[in-house]
Design a protein around this motif. Sequence first.
Motif, PDB file in Angstrom:
ATOM      1  N   ALA A 139       0.730  -1.223  -0.010  1.00  0.00           N
ATOM      2  CA  ALA A 139       0.217   0.129   0.042  1.00  0.00           C
ATOM      3  C   ALA A 139       0.933   1.162  -0.018  1.00  0.00           C
ATOM      4  CB  ALA A 139      -0.876   0.057   1.203  1.00  0.00           C
ATOM      5  N   SER A 140       1.929   1.231   0.874  1.00  0.00           N
ATOM      6  CA  SER A 140       2.866   2.381   0.881  1.00  0.00           C
ATOM      7  C   SER A 140       3.637   2.691  -0.544  1.00  0.00           C
ATOM      8  CB  SER A 140       3.847   2.048   1.997  1.00  0.00           C
ATOM      9  OG  SER A 140       3.284   1.946   3.157  1.00  0.00           O
ATOM     10  N   ARG A 141       4.003   1.771  -1.104  1.00  0.00           N
ATOM     11  CA  ARG A 141       4.579   1.777  -2.559  1.00  0.00           C
ATOM     12  C   ARG A 141       3.560   2.300  -3.462  1.00  0.00           C
ATOM     13  NH1 ARG A 141       6.887  -3.423  -1.028  1.00  0.00           N
ATOM     14  NH2 ARG A 141       5.310  -4.373  -2.329  1.00  0.00           N
ATOM     15  N   TYR A 142       2.276   1.663  -3.614  1.00  0.00           N
ATOM     16  CA  TYR A 142       1.505   2.159  -4.308  1.00  0.00           C
ATOM     17  C   TYR A 142       0.943   3.521  -4.165  1.00  0.00           C
ATOM     18  CZ  TYR A 142       0.866  -3.042  -5.259  1.00  0.00           C
ATOM     19  OH  TYR A 142       1.045  -4.055  -5.629  1.00  0.00           O
ATOM     20  N   ARG A 143       0.935   4.105  -2.753  1.00  0.00           N
ATOM     21  CA  ARG A 143       0.538   5.507  -2.723  1.00  0.00           C
ATOM     22  C   ARG A 143       1.735   6.390  -3.297  1.00  0.00           C
ATOM     23  NH1 ARG A 143      -3.733   5.116   0.882  1.00  0.00           N
ATOM     24  NH2 ARG A 143      -4.096   3.588   2.352  1.00  0.00           N
ATOM     25  N   MET A 144       2.830   6.045  -3.096  1.00  0.00           N
ATOM     26  CA  MET A 144       3.979   6.493  -3.683  1.00  0.00           C
ATOM     27  C   MET A 144       3.904   7.023  -5.210  1.00  0.00           C
ATOM     28  SD  MET A 144       8.131   6.169  -3.493  1.00  0.00           S
ATOM     29  CE  MET A 144       8.050   4.558  -4.708  1.00  0.00           C
ATOM     30  N   LEU A 145       3.547   5.676  -5.864  1.00  0.00           N
ATOM     31  CA  LEU A 145       3.233   5.755  -7.348  1.00  0.00           C
ATOM     32  C   LEU A 145       2.298   6.607  -7.697  1.00  0.00           C
ATOM     33  CD1 LEU A 145       3.990   1.979  -8.214  1.00  0.00           C
ATOM     34  CD2 LEU A 145       5.606   3.790  -8.463  1.00  0.00           C
ATOM     35  N   GLY A 146       0.987   6.316  -6.906  1.00  0.00           N
ATOM     36  CA  GLY A 146      -0.010   7.540  -7.372  1.00  0.00           C
ATOM     37  C   GLY A 146       0.189   8.852  -7.017  1.00  0.00           C
ATOM     38  N   ALA A 147       0.928   9.149  -5.964  1.00  0.00           N
ATOM     39  CA  ALA A 147       1.289  10.692  -5.978  1.00  0.00           C
ATOM     40  C   ALA A 147       1.970  11.245  -6.822  1.00  0.00           C
ATOM     41  CB  ALA A 147       2.039  10.612  -4.403  1.00  0.00           C
ATOM     42  N   ILE A 148       2.900  10.419  -7.395  1.00  0.00           N
ATOM     43  CA  ILE A 148       3.869  10.795  -8.639  1.00  0.00           C
ATOM     44  C   ILE A 148       2.749  11.398  -9.782  1.00  0.00           C
ATOM     45  CG2 ILE A 148       5.527  10.156 -10.512  1.00  0.00           C
ATOM     46  CD1 ILE A 148       6.878   8.555  -7.988  1.00  0.00           C
ATOM     47  N   VAL A 149       1.996  10.383 -10.275  1.00  0.00           N
ATOM     48  CA  VAL A 149       1.023  10.452 -11.184  1.00  0.00           C
ATOM     49  C   VAL A 149      -0.093  11.557 -10.825  1.00  0.00           C
ATOM     50  CG1 VAL A 149      -0.710   9.492 -12.273  1.00  0.00           C
ATOM     51  CG2 VAL A 149       1.109   8.176 -11.785  1.00  0.00           C
ATOM     52  N   ARG A 150      -0.572  11.915  -9.593  1.00  0.00           N
ATOM     53  CA  ARG A 150      -1.495  12.854  -9.411  1.00  0.00           C
ATOM     54  C   ARG A 150      -0.556  14.248  -9.568  1.00  0.00           C
ATOM     55  NH1 ARG A 150      -2.581  11.104  -5.045  1.00  0.00           N
ATOM     56  NH2 ARG A 150      -1.438  12.280  -3.465  1.00  0.00           N
ATOM     57  N   VAL A 151       0.637  14.453  -9.020  1.00  0.00           N
ATOM     58  CA  VAL A 151       1.182  15.817  -9.271  1.00  0.00           C
ATOM     59  C   VAL A 151       1.697  15.790 -10.689  1.00  0.00           C
ATOM     60  CG1 VAL A 151       3.180  16.985  -8.501  1.00  0.00           C
ATOM     61  CG2 VAL A 151       1.765  15.514  -6.621  1.00  0.00           C
ATOM     62  N   LEU A 152       2.290  14.954 -11.380  1.00  0.00           N
ATOM     63  CA  LEU A 152       2.906  15.222 -12.599  1.00  0.00           C
ATOM     64  C   LEU A 152       2.159  14.611 -13.723  1.00  0.00           C
ATOM     65  CD1 LEU A 152       6.547  14.090 -11.430  1.00  0.00           C
ATOM     66  CD2 LEU A 152       5.608  16.470 -11.672  1.00  0.00           C
ATOM     67  N   GLY A 153       0.848  14.265 -13.627  1.00  0.00           N
ATOM     68  CA  GLY A 153       0.452  13.655 -14.531  1.00  0.00           C
ATOM     69  C   GLY A 153       0.933  12.898 -15.576  1.00  0.00           C
ATOM     70  N   LYS A 154       0.734  12.936 -16.928  1.00  0.00           N
ATOM     71  CA  LYS A 154       1.379  12.250 -18.049  1.00  0.00           C
ATOM     72  C   LYS A 154       2.928  11.783 -17.901  1.00  0.00           C
ATOM     73  CE  LYS A 154      -2.540  11.389 -20.071  1.00  0.00           C
ATOM     74  NZ  LYS A 154      -3.225  10.107 -19.946  1.00  0.00           N
ATOM     75  N   MET A 155       3.595  12.974 -17.472  1.00  0.00           N
ATOM     76  CA  MET A 155       4.998  12.758 -17.201  1.00  0.00           C
ATOM     77  C   MET A 155       5.015  11.842 -16.068  1.00  0.00           C
ATOM     78  SD  MET A 155       7.900  15.516 -16.047  1.00  0.00           S
ATOM     79  CE  MET A 155       7.567  16.758 -17.344  1.00  0.00           C
ATOM     80  N   GLY A 156       4.217  11.859 -14.874  1.00  0.00           N
ATOM     81  CA  GLY A 156       4.467  10.916 -13.739  1.00  0.00           C
ATOM     82  C   GLY A 156       4.171   9.466 -14.376  1.00  0.00           C
ATOM     83  N   MET A 157       3.049   9.458 -14.949  1.00  0.00           N
ATOM     84  CA  MET A 157       2.763   8.056 -15.411  1.00  0.00           C
ATOM     85  C   MET A 157       3.773   7.620 -16.280  1.00  0.00           C
ATOM     86  SD  MET A 157       0.327   5.786 -15.511  1.00  0.00           S
ATOM     87  CE  MET A 157      -1.490   6.341 -15.216  1.00  0.00           C
ATOM     88  N   ARG A 158       4.411   8.155 -17.051  1.00  0.00           N
ATOM     89  CA  ARG A 158       5.866   7.980 -18.010  1.00  0.00           C
ATOM     90  C   ARG A 158       6.637   7.211 -16.848  1.00  0.00           C
ATOM     91  NH1 ARG A 158       4.201  11.809 -21.728  1.00  0.00           N
ATOM     92  NH2 ARG A 158       5.602  13.489 -20.630  1.00  0.00           N
ATOM     93  N   MET A 159       6.969   8.205 -15.793  1.00  0.00           N
ATOM     94  CA  MET A 159       7.752   7.786 -14.917  1.00  0.00           C
ATOM     95  C   MET A 159       7.862   6.674 -14.009  1.00  0.00           C
ATOM     96  SD  MET A 159       8.621  11.639 -13.249  1.00  0.00           S
ATOM     97  CE  MET A 159       9.672  10.967 -11.716  1.00  0.00           C
ATOM     98  N   VAL A 160       6.553   6.222 -13.774  1.00  0.00           N
ATOM     99  CA  VAL A 160       6.236   4.900 -12.978  1.00  0.00           C
ATOM    100  C   VAL A 160       5.977   3.740 -13.667  1.00  0.00           C
ATOM    101  CG1 VAL A 160       5.273   6.623 -11.280  1.00  0.00           C
ATOM    102  CG2 VAL A 160       3.822   5.439 -12.656  1.00  0.00           C
ATOM    103  N   MET A 161       5.696   4.042 -14.952  1.00  0.00           N
ATOM    104  CA  MET A 161       5.334   2.712 -15.703  1.00  0.00           C
ATOM    105  C   MET A 161       6.227   1.662 -15.993  1.00  0.00           C
ATOM    106  SD  MET A 161       2.856   1.351 -17.301  1.00  0.00           S
ATOM    107  CE  MET A 161       1.707   3.131 -17.436  1.00  0.00           C
ATOM    108  N   PRO A 162       7.582   1.921 -15.824  1.00  0.00           N
ATOM    109  CA  PRO A 162       8.508   0.710 -15.879  1.00  0.00           C
ATOM    110  C   PRO A 162       8.225  -0.057 -14.472  1.00  0.00           C
ATOM    111  CG  PRO A 162       9.625   2.708 -16.799  1.00  0.00           C
ATOM    112  CD  PRO A 162       8.356   3.069 -15.830  1.00  0.00           C
ATOM    113  N   ARG A 163       8.070   0.494 -13.322  1.00  0.00           N
ATOM    114  CA  ARG A 163       7.552  -0.092 -12.108  1.00  0.00           C
ATOM    115  C   ARG A 163       6.183  -0.771 -12.105  1.00  0.00           C
ATOM    116  NH1 ARG A 163       8.414  -3.631  -8.325  1.00  0.00           N
ATOM    117  NH2 ARG A 163       7.536  -3.130  -6.181  1.00  0.00           N
ATOM    118  N   VAL A 164       5.407  -0.244 -12.610  1.00  0.00           N
ATOM    119  CA  VAL A 164       4.113  -0.640 -12.898  1.00  0.00           C
ATOM    120  C   VAL A 164       3.991  -2.014 -13.649  1.00  0.00           C
ATOM    121  CG1 VAL A 164       1.770  -0.390 -13.771  1.00  0.00           C
ATOM    122  CG2 VAL A 164       2.961   1.508 -12.473  1.00  0.00           C
TER     123      VAL A 164
END
Length: 275
Positions: free
Chosen positions: A129-154
Motif C-alpha cells: 500500500a505504501s509503495r502504491y501510494r507513492m506511485l499514485g502521488a507521482i501521477v497525481r502531481v506530474l500527470g502524464k509525465m508522472g505516468m511515464r516515470m512510474v510505468m516501468p515499475r508498474v
Amino acid sequence: MPNITVNGASLWYDEHGSGAETIVFAHGLLWDGRMFDAQVAALKHRYRCITFDFRGQGRSAVAAGGYDMDTLADDAAELIEKLGAKPCHFVGLSMGGFVGMRLAARRPELIRSLVLMETSAEPEPPESASRYRMLGAIVRVLGKMGMRMVMPRVMRIMFGGRFLDDPTREAERQLWRERGMANHRVGITRALRGVIDRKPVLAELDRIACPTLVMVGDEDVATVPEKAERIRGAIRGARLVIIPGAGHTSSVEEPLFVNRVLTEFLARMAASASA
C-alpha cells in the motif's frame, strides 16, 4: 458501443456475440475491458459477452467519488440489471475480482457462476500500500509525465517475467504501456486509492453458493498464489487453477491457457445443467 449511466456514473461498455447465457467481464486496475479481448473472441460465438470500464478508468467518465469497492459492486450490479444480463457468468480479474466476490456474496440472484482471476479477499498489505501510494502521488502531481516515470515499475507489478522478457512480445508490451498511460490522472489515482483502502471480504465468502473458479499466475507478485488458495478454501466447492508463466494480467499474458480453462469450466456447468 454506448455509455450507460449506472449508480450516478457514466460507464463505457462493449457487447459482442449472442447466446442464451451472458458473460460479464470486469477488468483490473489501470486497464479496461479490452484486457479480455482474447476471451471475448473465443467465447462470443456461444455466449453474449459484455465488457465494461470501471468509473474513472479506460473510456469511462471520471466521477467525483464512489471508487470504493462496495460502490463499484453497486455499479456492476446495476449494469447487469439494466443490460438484462442476470444471472450472468461473472469473470473478474484483480479489482474485477474484488467486485465479483461482493456481488456473489451479496447479490446471488445476479450471478450464475463466478471466475476470480489474480485477486484477493484480504486488505492490501501495508508494505505494498505504501509503495502504491507513492506511485499514485507521482501521477497525481506530474500527470502524464508522472505516468511515464512510474510505468516501468508498474509493468513489473502487472506482468510476469515470461511476458516482460520475451523479445517477440514487445509490440504487446508497448500497447499496454500506452493504454495504461492513457488513463485520466484524476480517475486512475482515485481508483488506486479505492483499491489500496479496500475492506476485506474473506469472512463473506462462505455465503457464495454459485460454481466458482479461481485462477492465479504462478508469477503474480501483486496477489500471490497463496491468496488465491485462501479464497478457494473459503468458497465451498471452488476450484483453483495455477497458470504457468503468468503474472498479474493472465488474460493477456497466457490467453490460450486462460481460454481453455474458462471454456472447460463453462462446459462443465452446461453439462451439469442438462444432466
